[in-house]
Enzyme design. Structure first.
Site, PDB file in Angstrom:
ATOM      1  CE1 TYR A 188      -4.142  -1.748   0.174  1.00 49.18           C
ATOM      2  CE2 TYR A 188      -2.924  -3.216   1.619  1.00 49.18           C
ATOM      3  CZ  TYR A 188      -4.023  -2.955   0.830  1.00 49.18           C
ATOM      4  OH  TYR A 188      -5.002  -3.904   0.691  1.00 49.18           O
ATOM      5  CB  ILE A 189       3.715   2.507   1.881  1.00 45.51           C
ATOM      6  CG1 ILE A 189       2.842   2.552   3.140  1.00 45.51           C
ATOM      7  CG2 ILE A 189       4.654   3.697   1.859  1.00 45.51           C
ATOM      8  CD1 ILE A 189       3.625   2.348   4.431  1.00 45.51           C
TER       9      ILE A 189
END
Length: 760
Positions: free
Chosen positions: A718-719
């Protein structure tokens, strides 16, 4: 604090809706995907331009070495590189010329040149990537099947109602799966037991049934009468034997395994070598699942070649299936990025053999995912403004759509989708039902449902008054248990609406965007100061904020308390060593106690009992370390057919350690340590030990803070990895401290393309 409502009158206010505060955490389980709430800072609606990738430049440096001798020392020149682009394969071919100067026997300098070719393929520098065609040529060795079942020794039998029974090999294998995990929590789960026993009886029936030692049929009907203890003991013995293997034996087994696996690990993609990911076919076993999965314990059957579809390029050799078998199908589909596929029997889902995480195709997929999230930055303010207006729409469909968007954006819920009757009852935002939501005025909502991977999401949150009002309307009679909250909405309709704002935008992009944006904001708050260890703790705190936003929770490890206890013991041991060095200082210069009282104010930080425990632990650890080293050295000598060291050598070392321990205990009892060395050196050593204690305590707090939070999921999925690379380069923190070897391989494109000025 209640979230502020943005109405249709607030046209100039593009601030994102506040993330509602968490009222009460009811129960956090190992849930990577069911989010909790976190406040998000104001975002700019103007995106920053993507940085241009720096083109490779070539420099040649000559390293000169002087010498007093008449002969000149060898001079080495660095590599000179010429780069050519291959437009067909979109590949960078790197020609490397190595120049060397060496001194010959006659004293004359000789020049040599060699040229090598290697693939560098920096696909992220190519702006013309065609999504529809994944590859032009593809060649691979197929898949690796698990070994055939080896029957148990005849003395190892399952018992039924106290009677040993002989099982057909197929049924014995399934019984062994359960027997091997007899003492685990899974095997004690009633659902696991029920599902296993049903499948075990089915296999037993298919394979001919159980018999006693005289060949009489035995009807196995009750799980409670089954005794797998002999099987468990057998597998435990095998595990102990494996642990007891020498390093040489383990190394030989690994070398043999690597030799068998080697052909399957790589493939040729457009003429380049690429790593293959999961080239092994999953072995049969008992399905476990995550969380309260209704199918836990069911039998994962052995996958046969006839079930497998091979995908490979035209005109290249098709991998040979195992003898006596054939592939289910052979395809030549270059619009997909998988090498093989089959249907598994638990959920009838498709399993794929894919390229490895560090492959170009997987890297392209990750890159496009994060670029899509960056693109959302241009549109997110408009989207939020629109759904805030629609929360009060007179059209019920629009109200439902806006409310769902709020939950997806602000609470980071997944969109969800329809499930079949035989699938786990997992839900997302659009598939929430009446019983999944409990409303408590004025605006508290309790969510209780199974999220992705059957992980329970049980959370109470405070939402905006208008969202609370809408949810109350959506639950209004005649709705009842089993009815959908969003009965006019499904993920496909929602995603179609989102594509009006941005091509390719779906609900799941919001999770990636909000995770990366939160990380970006958190990293901006970290001052560029302190040690690497201090910066790393602050980075983990930023990562933790993202994990909490996405609710990437994990169950606290059973060994967490023991692990923390060991770290605390190590801290005490360093504190004890610090005490010893300060006592040495006072022995050399007693007046320091009055001159610098602050330096010695922590002399009584540890009690005598704690110091004694430290000394005894040190003796135990050192004795074990030297014993293991002695055994390893002797194993190596024996393997090399040399005479092993005598046991007396080890005994002498252990005696030295025991004598040292006696001296330590004497120091602790007398509260005096004989000064050795100089005052300056002892001071320097004390400073080092104090820094080490501070660092260790900081790391311990970090470990405790992360005990129930899964940092890896958000970092991997996600990052945007370029944010981590930016932090590494800007704050001088080695990338090895932030990314594991696996993630460094996976995100090589980010490591090479981002710098300290990169902007999300």
């Amino acid at each position: 604090m209640p979230a502020r409502i943005i109405t249709s009158d607030d046209e100039d206010d593009l601030m994102p809706p506040s993330r509602p505060s968490t009222v009460k955490r009811v129960k956090d389980e190992d849930d990577d995907d069911a989010p909790v709430v976190k406040k998000v800072k104001k975002e700019s609606s103007t995106p920053k331009a993507s940085p241009k990738v720096k083109k490779a430049t070539t420099t040649t440096k000559v390293k000169k070495e002087s010498t007093t001798n008449a002969k000149k020392a060898p001079v080495k020149k660095t590599t000179t590189t010429t780069i050519k682009k291959d437009p067909v394969k979109q590949q960078t071919v790197k020609k490397t010329t190595i120049k060397k100067e060496t001194v010959g026997a006659d004293g004359k300098i000789k020049k040599e040149e060699t040229e090598e070719a290697e693939d560098v393929y920096k696909w992220w520098e190519n702006d013309n990537q065609d999504d529809s065609i994944k590859w032009e040529t593809l060649e691979h060795k197929g898949v690796m099947f698990p070994p055939e079942y080896e029957p148990l020794p005849k003395s190892v039998l399952m018992k039924y109602d106290g009677t040993p029974v002989v099982l057909p090999h197929a049924a014995e294998e399934v019984a062994g799966f359960f027997g091997a995990m007899l003492e685990t929590d899974h095997a004690k789960n009633p659902t696991f037991q029920k599902n296993f026993f049903n499948d075990f009886k089915a296999v037993l029936k298919e394979s001919g049934g159980a018999k006693d030692k005289d060949g009489n049929n035995v009807q196995i009907k009750a799980f409670s009468k089954c005794d797998f203890s002999d099987m468990y003991a057998h597998f435990e013995k095998m595990r102990e034997e494996k642990k007891a293997m020498s390093a040489a034996e383990k190394k030989a087994i690994k070398a043999e395994r690597d030799k068998i696996e080697e052909p399957f690990k790589v493939c040729l993609l457009n003429g380049r070598k690429e790593q293959v990911g999961n080239f092994r076919i999953e072995p049969p076993g008992l399905f476990r699942g995550r969380g309260a999965h209704p199918k836990t314990g069911k039998l994962k059957r052995r996958v046969m070649p006839e079930q497998i579809t091979i995908n490979i390029g035209k005109g290249v050799p098709v991998p040979e299936p195992p003898a006596g078998h054939k592939w289910g199908e052979v395809r030549h589909d270059n619009s997909v990025a998988w090498l093989a596929m089959w249907h598994e029997n638990i959920n009838n889902s498709i399993k794929y053999v894919l390229f490895a995480a560090n492959s170009s195709l997987k890297g392209m997929s990750d890159y496009k995912k994060f670029e899509k999230a960056r693109e959302l930055k241009k549109h997110v303010a408009t989207i939020r403004k629109d759904y805030e207006k629609e929360l009060k729409s007179e059209a019920m469909f629009e109200r439902q759509r806006a409310t769902a968007m709020y939950l997806i954006d602000v609470l980071a819920l997944r969109a969800g989708g329809e499930k079949g009757d035989d699938e786990a009852d997992t839900v997302g935002c659009c598939s929430l039902r009446y019983e999944h939501i409990t409303l408590s005025p004025p605006n508290i909502v309790e969510f209780d449902f199974l999220g992705k991977d059957s992980i329970r999401y049980h959370q109470e949150v405070e939402v905006s008054p208008q969202v609370f009002k809408n949810l109350r309307i959506f639950k209004k009679a005649p709705k009842k248990v089993g009815d959908d909250i969003f009965d006019r909405l499904d993920p496909s309709v929602l995603n179609k609406h989102l594509q009006n704002y941005m091509p390719g935008l779906t609900a799941k992009v919001f999770r990636t965007y909000n995770a990366s944006k939160t990380m970006d904001d958190q990293l901006a708050l970290i001052p560029n100061e302190g040690t690497v260890a201090e910066k790393l703790v602050k980075f983990n705190a930023a990562n933790r904020a993202v994990a909490i936003l996405c609710n990437h929770q994990k169950t606290v490890s059973k060994t967490h308390g023991e692990s923390v206890g060991k770290i605390e013991d190590r801290i005490n041991e360093v504190v004890w060593q610090k005490w010893r060095h300060k006592r040495m200082l006072l022995d050399l210069e007693p007046k320091l106690l009055k001159k610098e009282p602050k330096l010695f104010e922590d002399l009584d930080e540890l009690s005598k009992e704690e110091k004694t425990a430290c000394a005894n632990r040190l003796l135990e650890k050192d004795s074990e370390r030297w014993t293991k080293k002695f055994e390893r050295d002797n194993e190596k000598l024996v393997a090399e057919k040399q005479k092993p060291k005598p046991k007396s050598e080890l005994n002498a070392k252990l005696k030295d350690l025991a004598d040292t321990n006696k001296q330590y205990l004497k120091e602790i009892k007398s509260n005096k340590v004989e000064g050795k060395g100089t005052v300056e050196k002892l001071r320097a050593q004390v400073e080092k030990l104090e820094t080490r204690v501070t660092t260790m305590r900081m790391q311990l707090k970090d470990k405790e803070d992360n005990s129930s939070v899964a940092l890896g999921t958000s970092k991997m999925n996600y990052i945007d990895p370029r944010l981590t690379v930016k932090f590494s380069k800007k704050y001088d923190v080695p990338i090895e401290k932030l990314f594991t070897k696996t993630l460094r391989d996976k995100f090589q494109w980010a490591i090479q393309s981002a710098d300290e000025d990169w902007e999300f």
